[in-house]
Design a protein around this motif. Sequence first.
Motif, short mmCIF file in Angstrom:
data_model
loop_
_atom_site.label_atom_id
_atom_site.label_comp_id
_atom_site.label_asym_id
_atom_site.label_seq_id
_atom_site.Cartn_x
_atom_site.Cartn_y
_atom_site.Cartn_z
N THR B 87 0.89 -1.22 -0.10
CA THR B 87 0.00 0.09 -0.01
C THR B 87 0.73 1.39 0.07
OG1 THR B 87 -1.83 -1.25 1.14
CG2 THR B 87 -1.81 1.28 1.42
N LYS B 89 3.08 4.38 1.42
CA LYS B 89 2.76 5.56 2.56
C LYS B 89 1.53 6.18 2.40
CE LYS B 89 5.83 8.77 3.56
NZ LYS B 89 7.03 10.24 3.40
N GLU B 95 -7.36 7.70 3.83
CA GLU B 95 -6.42 6.45 3.34
C GLU B 95 -6.20 5.27 4.55
OE1 GLU B 95 -4.02 8.29 -0.29
OE2 GLU B 95 -3.20 8.39 1.40
N ALA B 96 -5.93 4.16 4.04
CA ALA B 96 -5.71 3.30 5.20
C ALA B 96 -4.52 1.97 4.83
CB ALA B 96 -6.99 2.39 5.73
N VAL B 98 -4.00 -1.83 5.58
CA VAL B 98 -4.46 -2.99 6.22
C VAL B 98 -3.60 -4.34 6.23
CG1 VAL B 98 -6.45 -4.07 6.47
CG2 VAL B 98 -6.67 -1.84 5.79
N SER B 105 -5.00 -2.59 11.44
CA SER B 105 -5.10 -1.54 10.25
C SER B 105 -4.79 -0.11 10.92
CB SER B 105 -6.30 -1.45 10.06
OG SER B 105 -7.32 -1.16 10.81
N ARG B 107 -5.26 4.17 9.69
CA ARG B 107 -6.07 5.04 9.01
C ARG B 107 -5.54 6.41 9.55
NH1 ARG B 107 -11.02 6.52 11.38
NH2 ARG B 107 -11.38 5.17 12.96
N ALA B 116 -13.11 8.30 1.13
CA ALA B 116 -12.93 6.88 1.02
C ALA B 116 -11.79 6.51 -0.13
CB ALA B 116 -14.33 6.19 0.77
N LEU B 117 -11.51 5.28 -0.37
CA LEU B 117 -10.72 5.00 -1.23
C LEU B 117 -11.29 3.57 -1.97
CD1 LEU B 117 -7.53 4.89 -2.36
CD2 LEU B 117 -7.35 3.37 -0.57
#
Lengths: 342, 119
Positions: B87, B89, B95-96, B98, B105, B107, B116-117
Amino acid sequence: MKTKRDKIMVLLTVVMAACVLGIVLYTTFMNTPKTEVTTYSMGSYVQQTVYGKTGEDAAAQAANAVAQLEDLISWRKPDSDIAKLNAQAGGNWVELNLPVAHLLSTALDVAEKSGGALDPTIAPLSQLWDFDNSPTAPPKAADIEKFKEYVNYKTLKQDGYSALLQKSGYAVDLGALGKGAACDEAVAVYRDKQAAGAIISVGGSVGIYGKKPGADTWEVAVRDPAGQGALGSLRLTEGFLSTSGNYEKFFTYDGKNYHHLLDPATGYPAESGLVSVTVFCNEGGLSDALSTACFVLGYEKSLPLLEQYGAEALFVDTRQHIKLTAGLQGKFTLAAEGYTIE
Amino acid sequence: MSERRIFRKREFIYLLAVLALAGTAWFFMSAAGSGQTAIVECRGIEIDRIPLGERLAKTYDGVTIVFEKSGVWVEKAPCPDKLCMRTGKITKAGEAAVCLPAGVSVRLTGGEGYDALTY
């Protein structure tokens, strides 16, 4: 006739009015309760942000609704409708719960209209490749050929709340629609609970409901297929988004990348010139189904399919070119470098 | 001969009111804060909350997360697929990263960001 001083006074009055309005709006929006909840369902991270006084209750019920849907559609759960349907392949009709019947109907419709690019009976192939368990090598070609013969949505019949797999050896996997359908379940709860506005992500599928306090639109980032972070963002009102990308689950074997989006026609990962497709429409399960179908079909063949459902899409191809359908033009802001919007 | 003033009384009151409003607006904006905070969760339960600033690395159930003013990333994870590390940086709210096998996780919240993503 107004003097210079009078004009300055008018200007100051306007500034004051703007300040008062700004403060009033700001305090109003700050007073809208915001609930953020993270849970895990469908093998995914579920993130909800719900605005309004009923937010906490709505988020808790939405999380339950997502978990309940998983219990109904996961082929891994022996008591699920889909597990029962698979167990009865070549045998009897199986009764389905309402959300499963609706989802199966969506899957079959997209399968028919996409010429099988999405196939809900993909289970024999998807289980052979087993991307959920981090494979390191592709299956043997002979096995792929053999299992491919057990993928054909035309063997799956549905009559209202009942379904039948006509031949043994066939099996249903609704994994390509599940996360989007989970967003449908959550948004139904937000509506029922009269939340002011809410957004949910189930893995990479997103459901948007109502208005975000203090904003006209919600901003949803689209993952950069080639790198880290966001490709850019879409400013949207209510609806559902799903993305299918070849970067999500893959392995490299003998210098070649193998991703999890299988083409039912070949039995191998789809090679349509795309690396990612994001679909926006008015139903979550449908957006998920369409993103998978469009990835397999490629850009040109996807357009008539999307048109049939009134859906919009953002395509990213292997040359890092981005194409948007008409309804998303003007709503996308590119953030990553190295891409061209066509 | 009349005395020449810089401000008339009415103008002075207006100016004071504008300054008062500007001060109030500044107070509200300051209260909202512009910094980002990383929220670490394990199986959906918040287990840590770190305002971004000095570089800091912490490990949660085998998942090592690095926090910096510019963003947050997973540096080490026990899972086989390393999706969380891939994922990269995360830098914006919404953004998260996980690690599904570990159930950990992280976020970002606060400051400018996304709602949201999709991926």
